[in-house]
Design a protein around this motif. Structure first.
Motif, PDB file in Angstrom:
ATOM      1  N   ARG A  88      26.912  39.074  46.490  1.00 53.27           N
ATOM      2  CA  ARG A  88      27.048  40.531  46.713  1.00 53.27           C
ATOM      3  C   ARG A  88      27.544  40.818  48.129  1.00 53.27           C
ATOM      4  N   CYS A  89      27.031  40.066  49.081  1.00 50.80           N
ATOM      5  CA  CYS A  89      27.448  40.246  50.469  1.00 50.80           C
ATOM      6  C   CYS A  89      28.938  39.941  50.630  1.00 50.80           C
ATOM      7  N   LEU A  90      29.400  38.861  50.018  1.00 56.37           N
ATOM      8  CA  LEU A  90      30.819  38.503  50.092  1.00 56.37           C
ATOM      9  C   LEU A  90      31.689  39.558  49.409  1.00 56.37           C
ATOM     10  N   LEU A  91      31.230  40.077  48.272  1.00 60.59           N
ATOM     11  CA  LEU A  91      31.992  41.135  47.604  1.00 60.59           C
ATOM     12  C   LEU A  91      32.041  42.404  48.445  1.00 60.59           C
ATOM     13  N   HIS A  92      30.956  42.707  49.128  1.00 56.24           N
ATOM     14  CA  HIS A  92      30.945  43.868  50.031  1.00 56.24           C
ATOM     15  C   HIS A  92      31.976  43.664  51.153  1.00 56.24           C
ATOM     16  N   ALA A  93      31.999  42.467  51.721  1.00 51.68           N
ATOM     17  CA  ALA A  93      32.966  42.173  52.791  1.00 51.68           C
ATOM     18  C   ALA A  93      34.395  42.263  52.259  1.00 51.68           C
ATOM     19  N   LEU A  94      34.631  41.772  51.052  1.00 50.92           N
ATOM     20  CA  LEU A  94      35.952  41.880  50.425  1.00 50.92           C
ATOM     21  C   LEU A  94      36.328  43.350  50.261  1.00 50.92           C
ATOM     22  N   HIS A  95      35.412  44.123  49.771  1.00 50.05           N
ATOM     23  CA  HIS A  95      35.629  45.547  49.555  1.00 50.05           C
ATOM     24  C   HIS A  95      35.994  46.247  50.860  1.00 50.05           C
ATOM     25  N   GLU A  96      35.259  45.951  51.920  1.00 52.82           N
ATOM     26  CA  GLU A  96      35.524  46.572  53.221  1.00 52.82           C
ATOM     27  C   GLU A  96      36.893  46.162  53.753  1.00 52.82           C
ATOM     28  N   TRP A  97      37.247  44.886  53.610  1.00 49.14           N
ATOM     29  CA  TRP A  97      38.567  44.443  54.064  1.00 49.14           C
ATOM     30  C   TRP A  97      39.662  45.139  53.262  1.00 49.14           C
ATOM     31  N   ALA A  98      39.468  45.242  51.944  1.00 48.18           N
ATOM     32  CA  ALA A  98      40.472  45.895  51.099  1.00 48.18           C
ATOM     33  C   ALA A  98      40.684  47.351  51.532  1.00 48.18           C
ATOM     34  N   ARG A  99      39.614  48.018  51.881  1.00 47.09           N
ATOM     35  CA  ARG A  99      39.754  49.392  52.392  1.00 47.09           C
ATOM     36  C   ARG A  99      40.520  49.412  53.712  1.00 47.09           C
ATOM     37  N   GLN A 100      40.238  48.444  54.581  1.00 45.41           N
ATOM     38  CA  GLN A 100      40.920  48.398  55.881  1.00 45.41           C
ATOM     39  C   GLN A 100      42.422  48.213  55.727  1.00 45.41           C
ATOM     40  N   VAL A 101      42.846  47.478  54.701  1.00 43.32           N
ATOM     41  CA  VAL A 101      44.278  47.250  54.499  1.00 43.32           C
ATOM     42  C   VAL A 101      44.880  48.285  53.549  1.00 43.32           C
ATOM     43  N   ALA A 102      44.115  49.358  53.290  1.00 41.55           N
ATOM     44  CA  ALA A 102      44.565  50.503  52.485  1.00 41.55           C
ATOM     45  C   ALA A 102      44.888  50.140  51.039  1.00 41.55           C
ATOM     46  N   ALA A 103      44.152  49.197  50.491  1.00 42.61           N
ATOM     47  CA  ALA A 103      44.336  48.852  49.078  1.00 42.61           C
ATOM     48  C   ALA A 103      43.754  49.946  48.200  1.00 42.61           C
ATOM     49  N   HIS A 104      44.379  50.164  47.060  1.00 44.70           N
ATOM     50  CA  HIS A 104      43.891  51.141  46.092  1.00 44.70           C
ATOM     51  C   HIS A 104      43.060  50.476  44.997  1.00 44.70           C
ATOM     52  N   THR A 105      43.344  49.185  44.757  1.00 44.89           N
ATOM     53  CA  THR A 105      42.702  48.486  43.644  1.00 44.89           C
ATOM     54  C   THR A 105      42.363  47.064  44.046  1.00 44.89           C
ATOM     55  N   LEU A 106      41.202  46.607  43.589  1.00 49.75           N
ATOM     56  CA  LEU A 106      40.812  45.196  43.704  1.00 49.75           C
ATOM     57  C   LEU A 106      40.935  44.567  42.325  1.00 49.75           C
ATOM     58  N   TRP A 107      41.502  43.367  42.258  1.00 53.85           N
ATOM     59  CA  TRP A 107      41.667  42.641  40.992  1.00 53.85           C
ATOM     60  C   TRP A 107      41.042  41.260  41.098  1.00 53.85           C
ATOM     61  N   LEU A 108      40.572  40.744  39.963  1.00 51.92           N
ATOM     62  CA  LEU A 108      40.093  39.372  39.894  1.00 51.92           C
ATOM     63  C   LEU A 108      40.150  38.888  38.448  1.00 51.92           C
ATOM     64  N   GLU A 109      40.078  37.578  38.307  1.00 48.54           N
ATOM     65  CA  GLU A 109      39.938  36.945  36.996  1.00 48.54           C
ATOM     66  C   GLU A 109      38.706  36.073  37.052  1.00 48.54           C
ATOM     67  N   VAL A 110      37.966  36.008  35.959  1.00 49.07           N
ATOM     68  CA  VAL A 110      36.749  35.214  35.891  1.00 49.07           C
ATOM     69  C   VAL A 110      36.692  34.537  34.519  1.00 49.07           C
ATOM     70  N   ARG A 111      36.158  33.331  34.496  1.00 49.40           N
ATOM     71  CA  ARG A 111      36.012  32.627  33.216  1.00 49.40           C
ATOM     72  C   ARG A 111      35.193  33.468  32.252  1.00 49.40           C
ATOM     73  N   SER A 112      35.629  33.542  31.010  1.00 48.96           N
ATOM     74  CA  SER A 112      34.886  34.330  30.024  1.00 48.96           C
ATOM     75  C   SER A 112      33.470  33.788  29.830  1.00 48.96           C
ATOM     76  N   SER A 113      33.273  32.497  30.059  1.00 45.91           N
ATOM     77  CA  SER A 113      31.943  31.891  29.883  1.00 45.91           C
ATOM     78  C   SER A 113      31.026  32.079  31.095  1.00 45.91           C
ATOM     79  N   ASN A 114      31.541  32.597  32.204  1.00 44.63           N
ATOM     80  CA  ASN A 114      30.751  32.706  33.428  1.00 44.63           C
ATOM     81  C   ASN A 114      30.012  34.050  33.470  1.00 44.63           C
TER      82      ASN A 114
END
Length: 162
Positions: A88-114
């Protein structure tokens, strides 16, 4: 501001940390990145950050910016440190960085089994929007789907959750 329960530092990923980062990924993932792949990501200008406590890498993420989007390429937490809020902490840091670089959307892919990772991402506001069939290797000749997830950062700015 780092939003973590456990005391740790968020540091930029740098070359001297790559053996430790690759070791965390190897311990946490069935198909980890190599140290060379992490080095190539940094050389390509991708953003990497690590949670470090007492000189130990607890977890990390690597993301790339593409115009007004950020794509999470890798995120791992060392198995002995999972379940403690570091993801959760890493995702928060990712979110904050994405805002700093003026991103509108965050994307990811995850294994369906995970299921554990999918739950983490859903708890952070990501929504499943599609699937990539036969995307991830499982074993020779066997592959599994990736769930494509996104998070609308513009909605967050309008009063949604961080």
């Amino acid at each position: 501001m780092l939003n973590c329960q456990a005391p740790a530092q968020l540091l930029p990923m740098a070359a001297q940390w790559l053996p430790a980062v690759a070791a965390v990924d190897a311990a946490a993932q069935a198909h980890p990145w190599t140290q060379r792949q992490f080095a190539d990501a940094l050389t390509s200008g991708y953003h990497g950050a690590m949670l470090v406590r007492h000189g130990e890498v607890l977890g990390f993420f690597v993301a790339m910016q593409a115009v007004d989007e950020v794509h999470l390429l890798a995120l791992s937490v060392a198995p002995q440190h999972q379940g403690l809020g570091h993801g959760r902490c890493l995702l928060h840091a990712l979110h904050e960085w994405a805002r700093q670089v003026a991103a509108h959307t965050l994307w990811l892919e995850v294994r369906s089994s995970n299921a554990r990772a999918r739950s983490l991402y859903e708890g952070a506001g990501f929504v499943a929007v599609g699937q990539r069939k036969d995307y991830y290797p499982v074993s020779p000749g066997v592959r599994e789907a990736a769930v494509l997830m996104c998070k609308d950062l513009c909605k967050d700015l309008a009063g949604g959750t961080p």
